[in-house]
Design an enzyme around this catalytic site. Structure first.
Site, PDB file in Angstrom:
ATOM      1  CB  SER A 123      -0.838  66.192  42.662  1.00  0.00           C
ATOM      2  OG  SER A 123      -0.138  66.765  43.814  1.00  0.00           O
ATOM      3  CE  LYS A 175      -1.318  37.994  46.647  1.00  0.00           C
ATOM      4  NZ  LYS A 175      -1.725  38.577  45.135  1.00  0.00           N
TER       5      LYS A 175
END
Length: 326
Positions: A123, A175
């Protein structure tokens, strides 16, 4: 008469205590000065004479400013003829990987950089390795896991079970989504998917560019798969199999670095007394807690242990111990 004698005895005791603490203070100051002088002399010795600087990048990858400062210094040090990155990491935050990758590329603009992979470079760990000009791995090393992940927790069922209700007033529906207090709405999942895929495409393009392959070829390898060093060599994720000797061969034969130059391990600088007394105490404390004694703070030590990171993550699997094979 007895009171006067006791008073004299108390004064003598007080003088002895004061004398002890004065001597102790002088000894502590002398030790601090000696340690400081040793660190400075060691640092001067490390930076004098031609050398190949070796930097270890291990464990969870975060945006480590001290490491970035070290890489920036090595770029500008005339005595440093080349840099070797010794990588052993399952990955970490994408921002951490990106920042170190950029620092590695900045060094490669002015001097050779090689990556020597130990047990694991996956990764974000592989992202950093790809910034080097030459990647060396052991046959049984693990490389790859090219991809990005965003994880979140849905604890709504647990909260319902214990009778806890979480309410919120938001300026917009997305949000603070996804929230751990309720199932993620489809719009939030789509938003996060766009975020993940945007970073994924950047990662794939980076690998394609650095490993001299097409985007299509890079995407075939970028399905999250991990590869052995031998497989990585066949898939062009690795340039050669071996260790330090192979790194030296490449530096000397392919990049014209003078033979026999010593390899010096270079480490990020700590601040103040953290270089000596406090660093040892901190490391011992973290070790007792079962945390990584190399961590610079308690927060980073906990993150390394738990493998929990906020934001986008490019991570294979956080592991305890030196081997990923169990």
């Amino acid at each position: 008469m007895s009171a006067i004698a006791e008073d004299l005895i108390d004064r003598r005791r007080l003088r002895r205590k004061l004398s002890f603490w004065r001597v102790a203070a002088i000894v502590i100051v002398a030790i601090a000065i000696a340690v400081g002088a040793y660190v400075l002399s060691a640092d001067r010795a490390a930076t004098s004479g031609d050398q190949i600087a070796r930097v270890s990048i291990e464990g969870m990858i975060l945006e480590d400013q001290k490491l970035l400062d070290l890489l920036d210094r090595l770029k500008d040090e005339d005595a440093v003829k080349a840099v070797v990155l010794r990588i052993d990491s399952p990955g970490g935050t994408t921002v951490g990987g990106e920042s170190i990758y950029e620092a590695v590329r900045a060094i490669a603009e002015v001097k050779p950089v090689a990556a020597e992979i130990g047990t694991l470079a996956a990764s974000a760990g592989y992202m950093i390795a790809s910034g080097a000009d030459h990647i060396v791995a052991r046959r049984t090393s693990i490389v790859g896991s090219i991809g990005v992940i965003f994880q979140y927790v849905d604890a709504s069922v647990l909260l319902d079970t214990v009778g806890v209700e979480i309410n919120a007033i938001k300026s917009a529906p997305l949000k603070a989504e996804p929230s751990p207090f309720a199932p993620a709405p489809e719009a939030a999942k789509e938003m996060i998917s766009r975020l993940v895929m945007d970073t994924y495409e950047w990662f794939v393009a980076l690998v394609a560019e650095r490993r001299d392959m097409s985007l299509a070829e890079a995407r075939v390898l970028a399905d999250g798969s991990i590869f052995s060093g031998q497989q990585g060599l066949k898939n062009r994720l690795v340039d050669a199999l071996g260790g330090e000797n192979e790194v030296r061969r490449w530096l000397e034969e392919d990049r014209g670095i003078e033979g026999g130059i010593r390899i010096i391990d270079r480490e990020p600088k700590d601040d103040g007394f953290d270089l000596s007394i406090f660093a040892g105490a901190r490391a011992a404390f973290y070790d007792v807690l079962g945390l990584d004694p190399r961590s610079a703070s308690l927060a980073s030590a906990v993150l390394r242990k738990a493998g929990h990171l906020d934001g986008l993550v490019s991570l294979w699997q956080p592991l305890d111990g030196s081997s990923p094979l169990r």
